[in-house]
Design a protein around this motif. Structure first.
Motif, PDB file in Angstrom:
ATOM      1  N   PRO A   1     -29.612  98.846 -83.984  1.00  0.00           N
ATOM      2  CA  PRO A   1     -30.131  99.379 -82.725  1.00  0.00           C
ATOM      3  C   PRO A   1     -29.304  98.885 -81.533  1.00  0.00           C
ATOM      4  O   PRO A   1     -28.636  97.852 -81.600  1.00  0.00           O
ATOM      5  CB  PRO A   1     -31.558  98.827 -82.664  1.00  0.00           C
ATOM      6  N   THR A   2     -29.373  99.634 -80.448  1.00  0.00           N
ATOM      7  CA  THR A   2     -28.657  99.274 -79.222  1.00  0.00           C
ATOM      8  C   THR A   2     -29.537  98.408 -78.324  1.00  0.00           C
ATOM      9  O   THR A   2     -30.751  98.584 -78.265  1.00  0.00           O
ATOM     10  CB  THR A   2     -28.227 100.545 -78.471  1.00  0.00           C
ATOM     11  N   ALA A   3     -28.903  97.478 -77.613  1.00  0.00           N
ATOM     12  CA  ALA A   3     -29.597  96.621 -76.656  1.00  0.00           C
ATOM     13  C   ALA A   3     -29.399  97.176 -75.245  1.00  0.00           C
ATOM     14  O   ALA A   3     -28.284  97.495 -74.846  1.00  0.00           O
ATOM     15  CB  ALA A   3     -29.062  95.196 -76.725  1.00  0.00           C
ATOM     16  N   HIS A   4     -30.493  97.285 -74.519  1.00  0.00           N
ATOM     17  CA  HIS A   4     -30.491  97.791 -73.152  1.00  0.00           C
ATOM     18  C   HIS A   4     -31.088  96.749 -72.212  1.00  0.00           C
ATOM     19  O   HIS A   4     -32.014  96.017 -72.587  1.00  0.00           O
ATOM     20  CB  HIS A   4     -31.334  99.072 -73.045  1.00  0.00           C
ATOM     21  N   VAL A   5     -30.570  96.668 -70.988  1.00  0.00           N
ATOM     22  CA  VAL A   5     -31.194  95.832 -69.967  1.00  0.00           C
ATOM     23  C   VAL A   5     -32.577  96.404 -69.661  1.00  0.00           C
ATOM     24  O   VAL A   5     -32.720  97.596 -69.417  1.00  0.00           O
ATOM     25  CB  VAL A   5     -30.340  95.793 -68.693  1.00  0.00           C
ATOM     26  N   ARG A   6     -33.596  95.564 -69.674  1.00  0.00           N
ATOM     27  CA  ARG A   6     -34.965  96.007 -69.413  1.00  0.00           C
ATOM     28  C   ARG A   6     -35.167  96.148 -67.896  1.00  0.00           C
ATOM     29  O   ARG A   6     -35.224  95.163 -67.158  1.00  0.00           O
ATOM     30  CB  ARG A   6     -35.962  94.996 -69.987  1.00  0.00           C
ATOM     31  N   VAL A   7     -35.315  97.364 -67.412  1.00  0.00           N
ATOM     32  CA  VAL A   7     -35.353  97.626 -65.971  1.00  0.00           C
ATOM     33  C   VAL A   7     -36.548  96.968 -65.295  1.00  0.00           C
ATOM     34  O   VAL A   7     -36.445  96.463 -64.171  1.00  0.00           O
ATOM     35  CB  VAL A   7     -35.330  99.143 -65.706  1.00  0.00           C
ATOM     36  N   THR A   8     -37.706  96.946 -65.959  1.00  0.00           N
ATOM     37  CA  THR A   8     -38.892  96.371 -65.321  1.00  0.00           C
ATOM     38  C   THR A   8     -38.696  94.899 -64.963  1.00  0.00           C
ATOM     39  O   THR A   8     -39.332  94.394 -64.043  1.00  0.00           O
ATOM     40  CB  THR A   8     -40.128  96.502 -66.234  1.00  0.00           C
ATOM     41  N   ALA A   9     -37.808  94.211 -65.669  1.00  0.00           N
ATOM     42  CA  ALA A   9     -37.580  92.798 -65.399  1.00  0.00           C
ATOM     43  C   ALA A   9     -36.745  92.562 -64.147  1.00  0.00           C
ATOM     44  O   ALA A   9     -36.665  91.439 -63.658  1.00  0.00           O
ATOM     45  CB  ALA A   9     -36.898  92.138 -66.594  1.00  0.00           C
ATOM     46  N   PHE A  10     -36.118  93.626 -63.641  1.00  0.00           N
ATOM     47  CA  PHE A  10     -35.208  93.487 -62.506  1.00  0.00           C
ATOM     48  C   PHE A  10     -35.638  94.322 -61.300  1.00  0.00           C
ATOM     49  O   PHE A  10     -34.855  94.550 -60.383  1.00  0.00           O
ATOM     50  CB  PHE A  10     -33.794  93.894 -62.921  1.00  0.00           C
ATOM     51  N   MET A  11     -36.873  94.794 -61.301  1.00  0.00           N
ATOM     52  CA  MET A  11     -37.329  95.697 -60.245  1.00  0.00           C
ATOM     53  C   MET A  11     -37.241  95.064 -58.863  1.00  0.00           C
ATOM     54  O   MET A  11     -36.788  95.707 -57.907  1.00  0.00           O
ATOM     55  CB  MET A  11     -38.759  96.126 -60.532  1.00  0.00           C
ATOM     56  N   SER A  12     -37.684  93.835 -58.728  1.00  0.00           N
ATOM     57  CA  SER A  12     -37.668  93.187 -57.419  1.00  0.00           C
ATOM     58  C   SER A  12     -36.247  93.086 -56.886  1.00  0.00           C
ATOM     59  O   SER A  12     -35.980  93.377 -55.711  1.00  0.00           O
ATOM     60  CB  SER A  12     -38.304  91.802 -57.496  1.00  0.00           C
ATOM     61  N   TRP A  13     -35.318  92.661 -57.734  1.00  0.00           N
ATOM     62  CA  TRP A  13     -33.934  92.527 -57.285  1.00  0.00           C
ATOM     63  C   TRP A  13     -33.350  93.871 -56.893  1.00  0.00           C
ATOM     64  O   TRP A  13     -32.679  93.993 -55.854  1.00  0.00           O
ATOM     65  CB  TRP A  13     -33.081  91.881 -58.368  1.00  0.00           C
ATOM     66  N   ILE A  14     -33.577  94.908 -57.694  1.00  0.00           N
ATOM     67  CA  ILE A  14     -33.060  96.243 -57.373  1.00  0.00           C
ATOM     68  C   ILE A  14     -33.558  96.701 -56.014  1.00  0.00           C
ATOM     69  O   ILE A  14     -32.772  97.112 -55.142  1.00  0.00           O
ATOM     70  CB  ILE A  14     -33.468  97.254 -58.464  1.00  0.00           C
ATOM     71  N   GLN A  15     -34.845  96.628 -55.795  1.00  0.00           N
ATOM     72  CA  GLN A  15     -35.407  97.163 -54.561  1.00  0.00           C
ATOM     73  C   GLN A  15     -35.087  96.305 -53.348  1.00  0.00           C
ATOM     74  O   GLN A  15     -34.801  96.831 -52.263  1.00  0.00           O
ATOM     75  CB  GLN A  15     -36.910  97.371 -54.746  1.00  0.00           C
ATOM     76  N   GLN A  16     -35.093  94.995 -53.492  1.00  0.00           N
ATOM     77  CA  GLN A  16     -34.745  94.127 -52.378  1.00  0.00           C
ATOM     78  C   GLN A  16     -33.283  94.285 -51.986  1.00  0.00           C
ATOM     79  O   GLN A  16     -32.941  94.283 -50.799  1.00  0.00           O
ATOM     80  CB  GLN A  16     -35.058  92.683 -52.726  1.00  0.00           C
ATOM     81  N   THR A  17     -32.411  94.453 -52.981  1.00  0.00           N
ATOM     82  CA  THR A  17     -30.993  94.640 -52.701  1.00  0.00           C
ATOM     83  C   THR A  17     -30.737  95.939 -51.968  1.00  0.00           C
ATOM     84  O   THR A  17     -29.988  95.995 -50.978  1.00  0.00           O
ATOM     85  CB  THR A  17     -30.177  94.596 -54.010  1.00  0.00           C
ATOM     86  N   ILE A  18     -31.384  97.019 -52.411  1.00  0.00           N
ATOM     87  CA  ILE A  18     -31.221  98.314 -51.751  1.00  0.00           C
ATOM     88  C   ILE A  18     -31.739  98.256 -50.321  1.00  0.00           C
ATOM     89  O   ILE A  18     -31.097  98.760 -49.384  1.00  0.00           O
ATOM     90  CB  ILE A  18     -31.920  99.407 -52.574  1.00  0.00           C
ATOM     91  N   GLN A  19     -32.880  97.650 -50.119  1.00  0.00           N
ATOM     92  CA  GLN A  19     -33.485  97.602 -48.784  1.00  0.00           C
ATOM     93  C   GLN A  19     -32.644  96.779 -47.799  1.00  0.00           C
ATOM     94  O   GLN A  19     -32.633  97.062 -46.594  1.00  0.00           O
ATOM     95  CB  GLN A  19     -34.895  97.015 -48.864  1.00  0.00           C
ATOM     96  N   SER A  20     -31.931  95.782 -48.307  1.00  0.00           N
ATOM     97  CA  SER A  20     -31.164  94.908 -47.423  1.00  0.00           C
ATOM     98  C   SER A  20     -29.718  95.350 -47.243  1.00  0.00           C
ATOM     99  O   SER A  20     -28.944  94.704 -46.524  1.00  0.00           O
ATOM    100  CB  SER A  20     -31.192  93.483 -47.951  1.00  0.00           C
ATOM    101  N   ASN A  21     -29.341  96.463 -47.886  1.00  0.00           N
ATOM    102  CA  ASN A  21     -27.957  96.940 -47.790  1.00  0.00           C
ATOM    103  C   ASN A  21     -27.911  98.413 -47.380  1.00  0.00           C
ATOM    104  O   ASN A  21     -26.949  99.090 -47.615  1.00  0.00           O
ATOM    105  CB  ASN A  21     -27.232  96.744 -49.122  1.00  0.00           C
TER     106      ASN A  21
END
Length: 289
Positions: free
Chosen positions: A269-289
């Motif tokens: 099977p393939t390994a994928h980054v679990r998006v739910t674990a990084f939601m805060s970083w994704i949204q905070q980064t977008i909002q601050s840039n």
């Protein structure tokens, strides 16, 4: 042997999704169940992005990505690492609204990149001479202008929760054929976007020694697909979307980011980054840039 391998070690805080009303909807429906790879048409995966590196001009599509929030693309950090791709935004072009990377299609939109942001804890290291492994394999690219949402281009939704084990999800990209990966060249990449179903597997199964063992850190990774020669993601699909239906079936959600797998592809099977674990970083980064 891995087409890209890494170990993830640190859990991160879960945030809540901030989606627009029409995200995760495609103009072309997915009506047929499949067990092998199938070619996509324009509009089937309107959030799918192709990352083209000017450092590697021979590649038709260097890595995949997923359009989110009209002006941001989510991808794997190892795709834009200085060692492998380059963090200079001037070295990147992002294409959306396409199925073919070899031929012009009406509806395709091309964008330059103004920001390349790696997860702050991402880094590469070599556990031995045969592997390159990574830590926190996640990056964001900001486009030079917002995309035009139409029948061929649309944002993906971010999930509010993890999809359940057994959910039939989909992985898509322009990666190489699994038979060619060990001696692959840019000519082995698929000219046309391909996709396949990949069910989410129990992390306990994927953590068994004969599968991925201790490399499968289930709190921040999703294990999905099949064993023993089934169609799956492969080299060149890195950074692309692993999408699952929402709980009510009304739209698609980005549950994972393609990261690494076995050679030949589909053997594990393939390994994928679990998006739910990084939601805060994704949204905070977008909002601050």
């Amino acid at each position: 042997m891995f087409w890209f391998s890494f170990i993830l070690l640190v859990a991160v805080q879960l945030g809540e999704a901030s989606n627009d009303a029409n995200c995760g909807k495609a103009s072309v429906g997915l009506n047929a169940r499949i067990h092998g790879g199938q070619y996509a048409t324009q509009g089937m995966f309107p959030w799918q992005a192709s990352l083209k590196s000017l450092k590697h001009p021979a590649h038709l599509s260097y890595c995949g990505g997923t359009l989110y929030n009209n002006q941001w693309v989510i991808t794997a950090a190892h795709c834009v690492d200085e060692m492998l791709g380059g963090t200079d935004p001037n070295m990147w072009q992002v294409r959306v609204g396409l199925a073919s990377v070899a031929h012009w299609e009406n509806g395709r939109q091309d964008y330059n990149v103004t920001r390349v942001i790696l997860h702050p804890h991402y880094h590469l290291f070599r556990p031995d001479q045969t592997k390159i492994q990574a830590h926190m394999d996640l990056a964001l690219l900001k486009l030079d202008s917002p995309v035009t949402v139409d029948n061929f281009v649309n944002n993906i939704c971010l999930p509010d929760s993890d999809a359940r084990v057994g959910t039939d999800c989909i992985v898509s990209g322009w990666g190489v054929d699994s038979m060619h990966v060990e001696n692959s060249t840019p000519d082995d990449e698929s000219d046309t976007l391909k996709w396949t179903y990949a069910p989410i597997l129990d992390p306990g199964y994927c953590s068994q020694p004969h599968v991925w063992g201790s490399m499968m850190v289930s709190s921040i990774m999703v294990c999905a697909g099949f064993e023993h020669g089934r169609d799956d993601a492969c080299e060149g699909d890195s950074g692309g979307p692993f999408i699952c239906p929402s709980p009510d079936g009304s739209h698609w959600e980005l549950q994972g980011i393609v990261s690494w797998g076995d050679v030949p592809c589909g053997e594990k099977p393939t390994a994928h980054v679990r998006v739910t674990a990084f939601m805060s970083w994704i949204q905070q980064t977008i909002q601050s840039n």
